[in-house]
Design a protein around this motif. Sequence first.
Motif, short mmCIF file in Angstrom:
data_model
loop_
_atom_site.label_atom_id
_atom_site.label_comp_id
_atom_site.label_asym_id
_atom_site.label_seq_id
_atom_site.Cartn_x
_atom_site.Cartn_y
_atom_site.Cartn_z
N LEU A 6 0.82 -1.21 0.00
CA LEU A 6 0.00 0.00 0.00
C LEU A 6 0.85 1.26 0.00
N LEU A 7 1.98 1.23 0.68
CA LEU A 7 2.88 2.39 0.65
C LEU A 7 3.49 2.55 -0.74
N LYS A 8 3.84 1.45 -1.37
CA LYS A 8 4.39 1.49 -2.72
C LYS A 8 3.37 2.06 -3.71
N ALA A 9 2.10 1.74 -3.51
CA ALA A 9 1.03 2.25 -4.37
C ALA A 9 0.66 3.69 -4.03
N LYS A 10 1.31 4.26 -3.02
CA LYS A 10 1.07 5.63 -2.59
C LYS A 10 -0.38 5.89 -2.21
N ILE A 11 -0.97 4.90 -1.59
CA ILE A 11 -2.37 5.01 -1.18
C ILE A 11 -2.54 6.04 -0.05
N THR A 12 -1.48 6.27 0.71
CA THR A 12 -1.56 7.21 1.83
C THR A 12 -1.94 8.61 1.37
N ASP A 13 -1.41 9.03 0.25
CA ASP A 13 -1.69 10.37 -0.27
C ASP A 13 -2.92 10.39 -1.18
N SER A 14 -3.03 9.40 -2.02
CA SER A 14 -4.09 9.38 -3.03
C SER A 14 -5.46 9.02 -2.48
N TYR A 15 -5.49 8.12 -1.50
CA TYR A 15 -6.76 7.62 -0.97
C TYR A 15 -6.70 7.57 0.56
N PRO A 16 -6.72 8.75 1.18
CA PRO A 16 -6.52 8.80 2.63
C PRO A 16 -7.59 8.07 3.44
N LYS A 17 -8.83 8.05 2.97
CA LYS A 17 -9.89 7.34 3.71
C LYS A 17 -9.66 5.84 3.68
N ILE A 18 -9.27 5.32 2.53
CA ILE A 18 -8.99 3.89 2.42
C ILE A 18 -7.78 3.53 3.27
N PHE A 19 -6.75 4.40 3.26
CA PHE A 19 -5.57 4.12 4.08
C PHE A 19 -5.90 4.18 5.56
N GLU A 20 -6.72 5.13 5.97
CA GLU A 20 -7.13 5.23 7.37
C GLU A 20 -7.91 3.97 7.78
N ILE A 38 -8.64 -4.91 0.06
CA ILE A 38 -7.98 -3.61 -0.21
C ILE A 38 -6.80 -3.84 -1.14
N LEU A 39 -5.99 -4.85 -0.84
CA LEU A 39 -4.82 -5.15 -1.69
C LEU A 39 -5.26 -5.49 -3.11
N GLU A 40 -6.28 -6.31 -3.25
CA GLU A 40 -6.76 -6.67 -4.59
C GLU A 40 -7.23 -5.46 -5.37
N ILE A 41 -7.96 -4.59 -4.71
CA ILE A 41 -8.47 -3.39 -5.38
C ILE A 41 -7.32 -2.50 -5.82
N VAL A 42 -6.38 -2.28 -4.93
CA VAL A 42 -5.24 -1.41 -5.25
C VAL A 42 -4.39 -2.03 -6.36
N GLU A 43 -4.12 -3.32 -6.26
CA GLU A 43 -3.26 -3.97 -7.25
C GLU A 43 -3.93 -4.13 -8.61
N SER A 44 -5.25 -4.22 -8.64
CA SER A 44 -5.93 -4.41 -9.92
C SER A 44 -6.27 -3.10 -10.62
N SER A 45 -6.12 -2.00 -9.93
CA SER A 45 -6.41 -0.69 -10.53
C SER A 45 -5.32 -0.34 -11.53
N GLN A 46 -5.73 0.00 -12.73
CA GLN A 46 -4.79 0.33 -13.80
C GLN A 46 -4.24 1.74 -13.68
N ASN A 47 -5.11 2.69 -13.45
CA ASN A 47 -4.70 4.09 -13.41
C ASN A 47 -5.17 4.77 -12.14
N GLU A 48 -6.41 5.13 -12.16
CA GLU A 48 -7.03 5.88 -11.09
C GLU A 48 -8.05 4.99 -10.40
N LEU A 49 -7.78 4.61 -9.19
CA LEU A 49 -8.61 3.66 -8.45
C LEU A 49 -10.09 4.02 -8.47
N LEU A 50 -10.43 5.23 -8.14
CA LEU A 50 -11.82 5.63 -8.06
C LEU A 50 -12.49 5.64 -9.43
N LYS A 51 -11.75 6.03 -10.45
CA LYS A 51 -12.30 5.99 -11.81
C LYS A 51 -12.42 4.56 -12.31
N ASP A 52 -11.43 3.74 -12.03
CA ASP A 52 -11.45 2.34 -12.48
C ASP A 52 -12.64 1.59 -11.89
#
Length: 126
Positions: free
Chosen positions: A20-34, A70-84
Amino acid sequence: MLAETITKPEEYLLYSNKILLKAKITDSYPKIFEYYCELCEQFKAIFYDDDNLFLKMGKLLSIDAEIQMILEIVESSQNELLKDFKMSEDQIIQMIKFDKKYFYRELTGYTVKDNPRWSLIYLSEN
């Protein structure tokens, strides 16, 4: 992964944290990271709790199912998680909370309508 190499919940959670840190979820998706961080805290608390082993296992598996989704969603997202996924962070979190009960059932080839076999992995459904 070898169970013999993991002695604490923190060691088990290192992998998901790294992804999740590698996917930079902390900045891009703060609610999901929280939400993920809350799951990690619950996981650690349950691990160290004195509950019955099988009750504890069911709770840990349930939380782990959420982390795996959460991992599956982040890893399967091609570009923009919320758009995907065409969902907001809140909607994704609600979906995970709803689907966690049947995660292992579907992972092992059963549907929600099927009765799973007697197995420890399905303790999360209680």
